[in-house]
Design a protein around this motif. Sequence first.
Motif, PDB file in Angstrom:
ATOM      1  N   UNK A 150      19.280  -1.632  -8.266  1.00 20.16           N
ATOM      2  CA  UNK A 150      18.193  -1.068  -9.055  1.00 20.16           C
ATOM      3  C   UNK A 150      18.038   0.445  -8.850  1.00 20.16           C
ATOM      4  N   UNK A 175      10.268   6.692 -10.637  1.00 19.06           N
ATOM      5  CA  UNK A 175      10.223   5.923  -9.393  1.00 19.06           C
ATOM      6  C   UNK A 175       9.905   4.446  -9.630  1.00 19.06           C
ATOM      7  N   UNK A 176       9.863   4.025 -10.897  1.00 17.16           N
ATOM      8  CA  UNK A 176       9.445   2.652 -11.199  1.00 17.16           C
ATOM      9  C   UNK A 176      10.304   1.631 -10.457  1.00 17.16           C
ATOM     10  N   UNK A 177       9.659   0.712  -9.778  1.00 16.87           N
ATOM     11  CA  UNK A 177      10.342  -0.401  -9.136  1.00 16.87           C
ATOM     12  C   UNK A 177      11.140  -0.017  -7.904  1.00 16.87           C
ATOM     13  N   UNK A 178      10.836   1.127  -7.303  1.00 18.05           N
ATOM     14  CA  UNK A 178      11.646   1.586  -6.182  1.00 18.05           C
ATOM     15  C   UNK A 178      10.967   1.375  -4.849  1.00 18.05           C
ATOM     16  N   UNK A 179      11.785   1.131  -3.840  1.00 16.53           N
ATOM     17  CA  UNK A 179      11.280   1.103  -2.473  1.00 16.53           C
ATOM     18  C   UNK A 179      11.151   2.521  -1.955  1.00 16.53           C
ATOM     19  N   UNK A 180      10.577   2.659  -0.748  1.00 18.39           N
ATOM     20  CA  UNK A 180      10.305   3.999  -0.202  1.00 18.39           C
ATOM     21  C   UNK A 180      11.558   4.873  -0.102  1.00 18.39           C
ATOM     22  N   UNK A 181      12.663   4.295   0.397  1.00 18.66           N
ATOM     23  CA  UNK A 181      13.868   5.119   0.555  1.00 18.66           C
ATOM     24  C   UNK A 181      14.429   5.569  -0.780  1.00 18.66           C
ATOM     25  N   UNK A 182      14.449   4.621  -1.743  1.00 22.38           N
ATOM     26  CA  UNK A 182      14.973   4.955  -3.058  1.00 22.38           C
ATOM     27  C   UNK A 182      14.106   6.021  -3.721  1.00 22.38           C
TER      28      UNK A 182
END
Lengths: 251, 323, 237
Positions: A150, A175-182
Amino acid sequence: MPDLLEIRSLAKHFGGVVATDEVSLEVRAGEVHALIGPNGAGKTTLVAQISGSLAPDAGSIIFDGRDVTRLAQHQRVRAGLARSYQITSIFRRSSVIENLALAVQARSGSSLGFWQPVASESGLVDEARLIAAEIGLSDRADIAGGELAHGEQRALEMGLALATRPRLLLLDEPMAGMGPEESQRIIGLIERVRRSVSVVLVEHDMDAVFRLADRISVLVNGRVIATGVPDEIRANEEVRRAYLGDEALSA
Amino acid sequence: MNARAAALIAALAAAVAFPLAMQAADQLFFVGFASRVLIWAIAASSLNLVLGYGGMISFGHAAFVGTGAYVSGILIAGGVTSAWIGWPAAILASAVLALAIGAASLRTRGAYFIMITLAFAQMMYYLMNSMKAYGGDEGLSLTSRAALGFGLDLGNEVTFYYVVLAALCALLYATHRLAHARFGRVIAAIRENETRAEAIGFPVYRYKLICFVIAGAAGGLAGALLASHGKYVSPSLLHWTQSGTLMIMVILGGVGRLWGGALGAVLLLALEHLIAEHPIPWLLAIAPNYPQHANLGVGIVMLVIVLYAPQGLAGLVSRKRHA
Amino acid sequence: MSDMLLEVAGIETAYGQSQVLHGLDLEIRAGETVTLLGRNGMGKTTAIRSIMGLTPARQGAISFRGSRIEAEAPDRIARRGIALVPEGRQIFPNLSVREHLVAFAENRSGAKEPWTPQRVFALFPRLRERAEHMGNQLSGGEQQMLAIGRALVTNPYLLVLDEATEGLAPLIREEIWKCLAALRAAGQTILVVDKYIERLVQLADRHTIIERGRVAWQGGSEELSSNRELWHRYLGV
């Protein structure tokens, strides 16, 4: 700084619903201008009108001193106005390089070539590889878009817009649907591209917005209720009531 | 040499040797039949350009085939027999018609596009029906095939066959080049994600229209060949069921595959011929009229293909090779 | 244990050639609020899809209220009383808000005070105002509320939420958290996947961190909030 994008009294109705209500705002050359507001405030509708996929009912859009209100989307892209999508919109069956090479092809000469294989045009692929490196996908170059993770798809989503070599980049919830690192990865990417490109950033991740934005406009019910530098927006009582809640204090 | 090239050369060799073998066996009827199959292969391949490569579900392709046939036929009937005039004229007329129909229909999408292309094609069908000067609903019989010059007599079944084969090969090669050239990449991109194609700067409508016109023009060539082949043109060529038959050919053969249209045409027409001309005795005993209902057999084959080889015959072949 | 609601034991799930879950275990007792945490791509959504029967597990067992469900069809599992609030909301564009709620209303768990469309309207007054609007006329926040309401009116034993705060404005996000806290207080069993760990440690009883399709860590909220090393190592915070 001169204005790169100037929106004057833009209006759009859907039936009886007012989606964009006399919106005026300026994006200066070189700035990251965040656009925040509640869901349904009309942010995506506004992005669609700026990018040219939706025609406004009234008002005008001036890009780099030129009235682009009547231009089709592909003409605006050639003028340097590119967008990314909130819901990932890539060529899922094509590889990363093919995706990017296609976007490079769109701005380099006519595509009315019916005979010479596109694979023989090393210029397109070379340029695509540069952009793949820029968005951190060099080692995934030959993977099909649909098979990327993703976060990688979101990077390619931005890469497709970057590959058109825009002067203004419209990012709809990158940033939609992203975890912190992504998210960090995308923030890093925006920080790099902002050196050469102005950015309109629609985003709900307030950490990212307050970190990246030079100025912020707040859209509520299709109207801009405030524009200012992050500290002004954070302190704005109306903005807090309509959108931020207590989050601004912790951010 | 890889398997693909070997298969290609074998197929080409068989196609070249076929009329010579039939001539030796005194079975010239089959040469004429094979020419007809190859002409429909051209027509189906031209539809595949717009349907498979372009992703536009055009349900009116018979209009372009029929227009090509009429233009070529009317010229021959009027004494202009040269293929060098008649065929380019047919191609041009079909291209102009495709430009007009495409310009209007490509503003719509989905079911609307299907219906509007169908409607335009039916308008052409009724127009031809009403053209009393050219036979109206009776059609127009021609006294000869087009003339090619260079000592080639198209009246000769074998010569005609080779000309049609050359035209099919030229179309497939051009399609192959086109698919891998800049234009083909844009068309593929539009088929996959039209919104994004526009958003990276491609004038989507214009490219779709160009694809539609190229397909219409190639359909016109098939029509011109058909007119000479049967020395007869009639409005039934433009009827919507012809558009449907072309679509079935493409689906059987493989949507968006280079060989899709050709394989589908061969399969469909061979099947129809087999059912009609070679009845199975025990089936005949139960259902005496079944050879007249070849479509039933075609339907069953279509069902099997759609269920078990959704990529069509061409897809089946390439899957076998990769396995 | 008698109050065990859901028991996932060693499930392995794959999409074609690529295996995502490599023997995942998960237990949920009645009345608990449990989270699934981990980076993107580690298998959270796949775990939920396997529980719901949408992408069946190839190995392992899933028991719900004492019955094995790993081989059952998704509709059967849903009718047993597991309701999913899916990622991306999946609202029907051409059904009105009221139709969404009426069409799914059923007391699957035999609750004494079942959720009805009226109670959902009381929980989310915004939805009452928009009752006759079609799904595609709703804002993201309204769609999310409707997705939760649509799950609640089935009166599930277990409510499963996958990324329910994704793409929502801060204020709406808060409203969703408050709603979940109220549901938990009322005794609803909840399984939740989300990225706002700070809020999850306030909301949930227990947490399961997934790493490469296996359980990397399990424990309570206090343990998780005090162990920043876990956040850093597995959640990338």
